[in-house]
Motif scaffolding. Structure first.
Motif, PDB file in Angstrom:
ATOM      1  N   PRO A   1      45.945  30.264  63.614  1.00  0.00           N
ATOM      2  CA  PRO A   1      44.981  29.602  62.724  1.00  0.00           C
ATOM      3  C   PRO A   1      44.870  30.235  61.347  1.00  0.00           C
ATOM      4  N   VAL A   2      45.125  31.537  61.245  1.00  0.00           N
ATOM      5  CA  VAL A   2      45.071  32.183  59.930  1.00  0.00           C
ATOM      6  C   VAL A   2      46.140  31.598  59.018  1.00  0.00           C
ATOM      7  N   GLU A   3      47.321  31.379  59.543  1.00  0.00           N
ATOM      8  CA  GLU A   3      48.399  30.791  58.747  1.00  0.00           C
ATOM      9  C   GLU A   3      48.215  29.283  58.561  1.00  0.00           C
ATOM     10  N   ASP A   4      47.787  28.603  59.617  1.00  0.00           N
ATOM     11  CA  ASP A   4      47.890  27.140  59.632  1.00  0.00           C
ATOM     12  C   ASP A   4      46.688  26.410  59.048  1.00  0.00           C
ATOM     13  N   THR A   5      45.486  27.009  59.079  1.00  0.00           N
ATOM     14  CA  THR A   5      44.324  26.220  58.649  1.00  0.00           C
ATOM     15  C   THR A   5      44.234  26.058  57.134  1.00  0.00           C
ATOM     16  N   ILE A   6      45.106  26.717  56.389  1.00  0.00           N
ATOM     17  CA  ILE A   6      45.201  26.421  54.960  1.00  0.00           C
ATOM     18  C   ILE A   6      45.902  25.074  54.742  1.00  0.00           C
ATOM     19  N   ILE A   7      46.719  24.640  55.703  1.00  0.00           N
ATOM     20  CA  ILE A   7      47.515  23.424  55.530  1.00  0.00           C
ATOM     21  C   ILE A   7      46.641  22.181  55.350  1.00  0.00           C
ATOM     22  N   PRO A   8      45.627  21.931  56.195  1.00  0.00           N
ATOM     23  CA  PRO A   8      44.793  20.732  55.973  1.00  0.00           C
ATOM     24  C   PRO A   8      44.121  20.721  54.602  1.00  0.00           C
ATOM     25  N   HIS A   9      43.663  21.885  54.138  1.00  0.00           N
ATOM     26  CA  HIS A   9      43.033  21.939  52.820  1.00  0.00           C
ATOM     27  C   HIS A   9      44.058  21.729  51.708  1.00  0.00           C
ATOM     28  N   ALA A  10      45.232  22.291  51.875  1.00  0.00           N
ATOM     29  CA  ALA A  10      46.285  22.101  50.871  1.00  0.00           C
ATOM     30  C   ALA A  10      46.639  20.624  50.746  1.00  0.00           C
ATOM     31  N   ILE A  11      46.759  19.952  51.878  1.00  0.00           N
ATOM     32  CA  ILE A  11      47.115  18.530  51.849  1.00  0.00           C
ATOM     33  C   ILE A  11      45.975  17.696  51.283  1.00  0.00           C
ATOM     34  N   LEU A  12      44.734  18.084  51.549  1.00  0.00           N
ATOM     35  CA  LEU A  12      43.601  17.385  50.927  1.00  0.00           C
ATOM     36  C   LEU A  12      43.638  17.555  49.406  1.00  0.00           C
ATOM     37  N   VAL A  13      43.903  18.770  48.936  1.00  0.00           N
ATOM     38  CA  VAL A  13      43.998  19.014  47.490  1.00  0.00           C
ATOM     39  C   VAL A  13      45.109  18.160  46.891  1.00  0.00           C
TER      40      VAL A  13
ATOM     41  N   ALA B   1      44.613  21.277  63.397  1.00  0.00           N
ATOM     42  CA  ALA B   1      44.593  19.850  63.707  1.00  0.00           C
ATOM     43  C   ALA B   1      43.173  19.299  63.582  1.00  0.00           C
ATOM     44  N   TYR B   2      42.191  20.060  64.066  1.00  0.00           N
ATOM     45  CA  TYR B   2      40.798  19.605  63.940  1.00  0.00           C
ATOM     46  C   TYR B   2      40.414  19.449  62.464  1.00  0.00           C
ATOM     47  N   LEU B   3      40.734  20.452  61.643  1.00  0.00           N
ATOM     48  CA  LEU B   3      40.387  20.378  60.225  1.00  0.00           C
ATOM     49  C   LEU B   3      41.091  19.205  59.549  1.00  0.00           C
ATOM     50  N   ALA B   4      42.319  18.951  59.942  1.00  0.00           N
ATOM     51  CA  ALA B   4      43.043  17.801  59.388  1.00  0.00           C
ATOM     52  C   ALA B   4      42.295  16.505  59.689  1.00  0.00           C
ATOM     53  N   ALA B   5      41.841  16.358  60.939  1.00  0.00           N
ATOM     54  CA  ALA B   5      41.108  15.148  61.320  1.00  0.00           C
ATOM     55  C   ALA B   5      39.773  15.055  60.600  1.00  0.00           C
ATOM     56  N   SER B   6      39.180  16.204  60.309  1.00  0.00           N
ATOM     57  CA  SER B   6      37.896  16.238  59.601  1.00  0.00           C
ATOM     58  C   SER B   6      38.049  15.913  58.123  1.00  0.00           C
ATOM     59  N   LEU B   7      39.186  16.281  57.524  1.00  0.00           N
ATOM     60  CA  LEU B   7      39.339  16.224  56.066  1.00  0.00           C
ATOM     61  C   LEU B   7      40.191  15.072  55.543  1.00  0.00           C
ATOM     62  N   TRP B   8      41.169  14.621  56.298  1.00  0.00           N
ATOM     63  CA  TRP B   8      42.168  13.714  55.725  1.00  0.00           C
ATOM     64  C   TRP B   8      41.715  12.253  55.740  1.00  0.00           C
ATOM     65  N   PRO B   9      42.169  11.455  54.757  1.00  0.00           N
ATOM     66  CA  PRO B   9      41.733  10.065  54.618  1.00  0.00           C
ATOM     67  C   PRO B   9      42.596   9.081  55.404  1.00  0.00           C
ATOM     68  N   ALA B  10      42.458   9.115  56.717  1.00  0.00           N
ATOM     69  CA  ALA B  10      43.180   8.158  57.558  1.00  0.00           C
ATOM     70  C   ALA B  10      42.315   7.847  58.780  1.00  0.00           C
ATOM     71  N   HIS B  11      42.448   6.662  59.339  1.00  0.00           N
ATOM     72  CA  HIS B  11      41.623   6.235  60.455  1.00  0.00           C
ATOM     73  C   HIS B  11      42.070   6.872  61.773  1.00  0.00           C
ATOM     74  N   ASP B  12      41.070   7.142  62.635  1.00  0.00           N
ATOM     75  CA  ASP B  12      41.292   7.498  64.046  1.00  0.00           C
ATOM     76  C   ASP B  12      42.108   8.773  64.245  1.00  0.00           C
ATOM     77  N   LEU B  13      41.993   9.708  63.319  1.00  0.00           N
ATOM     78  CA  LEU B  13      42.656  11.009  63.504  1.00  0.00           C
ATOM     79  C   LEU B  13      41.951  11.836  64.576  1.00  0.00           C
ATOM     80  N   MET B  14      40.618  11.831  64.547  1.00  0.00           N
ATOM     81  CA  MET B  14      39.849  12.722  65.409  1.00  0.00           C
ATOM     82  C   MET B  14      40.046  12.419  66.894  1.00  0.00           C
ATOM     83  N   GLU B  15      40.338  11.165  67.242  1.00  0.00           N
ATOM     84  CA  GLU B  15      40.486  10.832  68.658  1.00  0.00           C
ATOM     85  C   GLU B  15      41.717  11.489  69.275  1.00  0.00           C
TER      86      GLU B  15
END
Length: 633
Positions: free
Chosen positions: A88-100, A130-144
């Motif tokens: 998670p230390v390496e990977d959780t920057i990825i959802p934020h980077a993609i949001l930016v 993966a959770y952060l990606a579902a929380s942050l990214w603009p696409a439908h039905d990621l969280m499920e």
């Protein structure tokens, strides 16, 4: 995957070719900058910030530099350069980077792009990312698609299983000053900035029903009479469940540890004492062992509570001599470090102090050889010394140590390892077991000595000063990042956006804007920030339009952590519209916003029948609700 740049000659393995940030620090750190030197600097930055963080930083500037001032800045294949590790230390920057990167563009990529990246994160076992990606990214039905939930959401849900309990206790063991392994998401409960409050939050939502509740801070009970009454009501019940027994045992030990209690806390302690007969033999023996009424106890009877008890004595009670005494008792009955979920600086300090007291720590540590973390603790205690002042003790790094001495100790503990792995060890030691400032400067001296010897590259004075700050400026330490001139003067938009992520887009914006010289960079930076804050809970709390937009987007896209949360948000959404009529009227002049609001309402009409009798509300939303049949016009 991105382009790899590996140097067999130097022993460095870097993920990507040196970029603008590498060249900037090469100028600052090397007496004679060179291609060889840049390769070393790239590796040092990667080792300190993480491979994915450095990729995001460097590629962001590269994309902005190539941008013509309009249209797409970042292409959809940008994510291919990230390396998903499961860490998670390496990977959780990825959802934020993609949001930016998404917000830097005029519009999001197709939903298939985001689903594809999410699937890749899940396949690699990167649950937090993966959770952060579902929380942050603009696409439908990621969280499920995602089953993982952060600790505060687990407290919100209740009914804790073993894995949920493990996650919550790990956060509490780290405490306020430990590393925040995962980054934050869109919602308030996506982050755990104050782990010590989890117990109180659990009681408020579910009652005094789980051992977690026994770790509530006494100060909370002193000032919150409702919280105290809720606990007293449970204690007064004819019998206690297993969860209440554990909570009552821990709270009793907590209150008993203080010499003086306020009247409310003494009243609660009295209630506990009057009801201790409801405990079984196991819980009674645990209390008696900690209060020195019995000398020994079977370790297996205490094993399930060992993390709770370490949190209690190290974080809640937090009295040094008592903590050491209790930990020594645990060692005497066969404590296994593998049972401790997180080992950080406070346990290093305790083990070091017990060594000074000539306790039989070394023989106990030898029995923990199957726990790889013990090697790190042994190295940390070797590099540590204690300074006793008149009224306090300071545990710090031993300034007298020479690099050769520490390298010899590393070989004694870890065996023969490469010099680059020694440097990684030093970086880890600085972050986990030592303080920023003087301790880190000394560790950077070790790093510099090894690099000079192995690479024949000479470093300037700036290296030690800068690198000591950089190794603490990774995202698990994001609560404590301080602005340094070396960051501001870099002129690097990727670095600025990275630190905006770490600081949740607050406090440092003015400083960075002052250092952005190019008009197109300023536009990209400002526009990106404006879009980002519309996706974050902390801004929604102070801005009605942002809050409305966030709620509508999350409900409509079906990306909520729990289904029952949707009902809460929809009711709050309608109340918000009713109570802010003028502001919302202005907001709904944007037809796309109005259409989304009506879509959310029409999809959840069963919850809102009573609300739709309000003529101002139905008029604002262009709804005809005659005869309970809703017509949207």
């Amino acid at each position: 995957m991105g382009t790899r740049a590996t140097s067999n000659e130097l022993g460095f393995d870097t993920g990507h070719k040196p970029g603008a940030l590498t060249r900037y620090f090469a100028e600052r750190w090397l007496k004679e900058p060179s291609a060889k030197g840049e390769q070393i600097i790239a590796w040092l930055l990667e080792a300190a910030l993480g491979r994915n963080a450095l990729y995001f930083i460097e590629k962001t500037k590269e994309y902005v530099d190539e941008w013509g001032g309009s249209g797409e800045i970042v292409p959809a294949n940008a994510c291919d350069g990230f390396e998903i590790t499961g860490d998670p230390v390496e990977d959780t920057i990825i959802p934020h980077a993609i949001l930016v990167w998404t917000c830097m563009n005029d519009q999001p990529w197709s939903e298939e792009v985001y689903h594809g990246w999410l699937d890749t994160l899940l396949k690699a076992g990167s649950a937090e990312a993966a959770y952060l990606a579902a929380s942050l990214w603009p696409a439908h039905d990621l969280m499920e698609k995602v089953t993982y939930r952060p600790a505060r959401w687990l407290v919100y849900r209740g009914q804790l299983d073993a894995e949920a309990e493990r996650l919550i206790l790990t956060e509490m063991l780290k405490g306020d000053y430990g590393p925040r392994t995962s980054l934050y998401g869109s919602f308030e409960y996506d982050d755990v900035p104050h782990p010590e409050q989890l117990s109180k939050q659990y009681i408020e939502r579910h009652g005094f029903t789980h051992p977690i509740c026994g770790l509530v801070e006494p100060i909370e009970l002193q000032w919150d009479s409702d919280l105290k009454k809720r606990i007293q009501a449970v204690l007064a019940a004819p019998s206690w469940s297993e969860g209440v027994k554990g909570a009552a045992m821990l709270l009793y030990l907590s209150l008993n540890a203080f010499n003086e209690l306020s009247a409310p806390l003494q009243e609660l302690l009295n209630t506990l004492e009057q009801n201790l007969f409801k405990l079984d033999e196991r819980h009674t023996n645990i209390i008696n062992f900690h209060m020195d009424k019995i000398e020994k106890i079977d370790y297996n009877s205490i094993k399930d509570y060992i993390n709770y008890l370490i949190i209690l004595y190290n974080k809640i009670i937090n009295e040094s001599d008592l903590s050491m005494k209790i930990f020594s008792k645990y060692m005497s009955i066969g404590l296994k470090t593998k049972d401790i979920l997180y080992i950080g600086k406070d346990l290093r300090d305790m083990i070091f102090n017990l060594m000074l007291k000539k306790e039989k720590v070394e023989s106990w540590l030898e029995k923990q050889a199957d726990d790889s973390r013990i090697k790190d603790i042994l190295l940390a205690t070797y590099m540590t010394k204690r300074i006793d002042y008149t009224d306090l003790r300071s545990i710090t790094i031993d300034e007298e140590l020479k690099t050769g001495q520490v390298e010899k100790k590393i070989e004694d503990i870890y065996g023969k390892i490469k010099y680059v792995d020694k440097i990684r060890l030093f970086i880890n030691q600085a972050r986990i077991y030592f303080e920023p400032g003087r301790d880190s400067y000394k560790i950077c001296d070790f790093v510099e000595d090894i690099l000079k010897r192995e690479t024949r590259v000479n470093f300037s004075y700036n290296f030690r000063e800068d690198y000591a700050k950089i190794i603490h400026s990774w995202h698990p330490s994001r609560n404590y990042f301080l602005i340094a001139n070396m960051f501001l003067s870099s002129g690097h938009i990727g670095l600025y956006l990275y630190y905006e992520i770490l600081k949740k887009w607050v406090w440092i914006i003015v400083d960075f804007i002052d250092h952005i010289m190019e008009e197109k960079e300023l536009k990209a930076y400002s526009d990106t920030r404006k879009k980002i804050i519309e996706n974050l809970y902390r801004y929604a709390m102070n801005d009605i339009e942002i809050k409305l937009n966030l709620y509508l987007n999350k409900i409509e896209s079906n990306n909520l952590p729990y289904e029952e949360m949707k009902n809460e948000l929809i009711i709050e959404l309608i109340n918000m519209i009713e109570n802010n009529y003028d502001k919302i009227s202005e907001y709904f002049k944007n037809e796309s916003k109005l259409i989304m609001a009506r879509k959310v309402i029409s999809s959840n009409i069963g919850l809102l029948r009573g609300k739709l009798r309000n003529p101002r509300l139905t008029g604002l939303l262009h709804i005809d609700n005659k005869s309970q049949n809703m017509i949207i016009y």
